[in-house]
Design a protein around this motif. Structure first.
Motif, PDB file in Angstrom:
ATOM      1  N   TRP A 195       5.010 -26.565   8.681  1.00  0.00           N
ATOM      2  CA  TRP A 195       6.338 -27.006   9.104  1.00  0.00           C
ATOM      3  C   TRP A 195       7.412 -26.246   8.352  1.00  0.00           C
ATOM      4  CZ3 TRP A 195       8.124 -32.763   8.313  1.00  0.00           C
ATOM      5  CH2 TRP A 195       9.329 -32.994   8.974  1.00  0.00           C
ATOM      6  N   ALA A 196       7.270 -26.140   7.043  1.00  0.00           N
ATOM      7  CA  ALA A 196       8.251 -25.429   6.225  1.00  0.00           C
ATOM      8  C   ALA A 196       8.353 -23.958   6.613  1.00  0.00           C
ATOM      9  CB  ALA A 196       7.903 -25.568   4.747  1.00  0.00           C
ATOM     10  N   ALA A 197       7.225 -23.378   7.048  1.00  0.00           N
ATOM     11  CA  ALA A 197       7.209 -21.968   7.443  1.00  0.00           C
ATOM     12  C   ALA A 197       7.650 -21.761   8.891  1.00  0.00           C
ATOM     13  CB  ALA A 197       5.806 -21.397   7.241  1.00  0.00           C
ATOM     14  N   GLY A 198       7.895 -22.864   9.605  1.00  0.00           N
ATOM     15  CA  GLY A 198       8.316 -22.754  10.994  1.00  0.00           C
ATOM     16  C   GLY A 198       7.177 -22.482  11.959  1.00  0.00           C
ATOM     17  N   ILE A 199       5.966 -22.745  11.534  1.00  0.00           N
ATOM     18  CA  ILE A 199       4.803 -22.532  12.399  1.00  0.00           C
ATOM     19  C   ILE A 199       4.654 -23.761  13.298  1.00  0.00           C
ATOM     20  CG2 ILE A 199       2.297 -22.218  12.480  1.00  0.00           C
ATOM     21  CD1 ILE A 199       2.595 -20.848   9.690  1.00  0.00           C
ATOM     22  N   ARG A 244       7.015 -25.462  -2.964  1.00  0.00           N
ATOM     23  CA  ARG A 244       7.919 -24.618  -2.168  1.00  0.00           C
ATOM     24  C   ARG A 244       8.171 -25.238  -0.802  1.00  0.00           C
ATOM     25  NH1 ARG A 244       4.728 -20.447  -4.412  1.00  0.00           N
ATOM     26  NH2 ARG A 244       3.524 -20.283  -2.479  1.00  0.00           N
ATOM     27  N   SER A 245       7.120 -25.728  -0.185  1.00  0.00           N
ATOM     28  CA  SER A 245       7.269 -26.319   1.144  1.00  0.00           C
ATOM     29  C   SER A 245       8.152 -27.560   1.105  1.00  0.00           C
ATOM     30  CB  SER A 245       5.903 -26.664   1.733  1.00  0.00           C
ATOM     31  OG  SER A 245       5.180 -25.481   1.985  1.00  0.00           O
ATOM     32  N   LEU A 246       7.970 -28.407   0.111  1.00  0.00           N
ATOM     33  CA  LEU A 246       8.821 -29.593   0.000  1.00  0.00           C
ATOM     34  C   LEU A 246      10.272 -29.202  -0.225  1.00  0.00           C
ATOM     35  CD1 LEU A 246       6.577 -32.022  -2.091  1.00  0.00           C
ATOM     36  CD2 LEU A 246       6.966 -31.993   0.385  1.00  0.00           C
ATOM     37  N   MET A 291      -0.802 -31.670   3.390  1.00  0.00           N
ATOM     38  CA  MET A 291      -0.244 -30.466   2.792  1.00  0.00           C
ATOM     39  C   MET A 291      -0.219 -29.325   3.804  1.00  0.00           C
ATOM     40  SD  MET A 291      -1.268 -28.291  -0.587  1.00  0.00           S
ATOM     41  CE  MET A 291      -2.211 -26.995   0.153  1.00  0.00           C
ATOM     42  N   ASN A 292      -1.266 -29.195   4.594  1.00  0.00           N
ATOM     43  CA  ASN A 292      -1.319 -28.136   5.599  1.00  0.00           C
ATOM     44  C   ASN A 292      -0.157 -28.269   6.586  1.00  0.00           C
ATOM     45  OD1 ASN A 292      -2.576 -25.879   6.891  1.00  0.00           O
ATOM     46  ND2 ASN A 292      -3.342 -27.282   8.439  1.00  0.00           N
ATOM     47  N   THR A 293       0.118 -29.489   7.015  1.00  0.00           N
ATOM     48  CA  THR A 293       1.235 -29.730   7.926  1.00  0.00           C
ATOM     49  C   THR A 293       2.555 -29.391   7.257  1.00  0.00           C
ATOM     50  OG1 THR A 293      -0.005 -31.468   9.055  1.00  0.00           O
ATOM     51  CG2 THR A 293       2.374 -31.470   9.347  1.00  0.00           C
TER      52      THR A 293
END
Length: 97
Positions: A9-13, A50-52, A3-5
């Motif tokens: 990833w979704a946030a562009g970090i 949200r990330s998915l 989940m952290n990844t």
């Protein structure tokens, strides 16, 4: 993917080499697939959904849910590692390319 990844990833970090490669692959339009691995407790967190959604919107094939991979109960992940369906994510990349 944890989940952290997924959230990073979704946030562009791109604070690790692997996340940097994933972010760049999305930007280059390369076929990318992700196979989540997290518990039902983490799955219920709003940031996960949200990330998915963000990853899918950028073209990432998220192999998750029915026909993919489903979250495990907290504390049981170690018992599910051997059943992790790597072939499903490889199939998703092949079908995207």
């Amino acid at each position: 993917m944890t989940m952290n990844t997924a959230n990073k990833w979704a946030a562009g970090i791109a604070d690790t080499y692997a996340l940097g490669l994933l972010a760049e692959a999305v930007g280059l339009g390369l076929p990318v697939a992700a196979l989540p691995f997290w518990s039902t407790a983490l799955d219920r967190h709003p940031a996960t959904r949200r990330s998915l959604d963000v990853l899918r919107a950028t073209g990432v094939r998220v192999v998750y849910g029915e026909g993919g991979w489903t979250p495990h109960e907290p504390g049981t992940g170690e018992r599910r590692v051997d059943a992790y369906p790597w072939e499903r994510v490889l199939d998703a990349v092949e079908s995207a390319g």
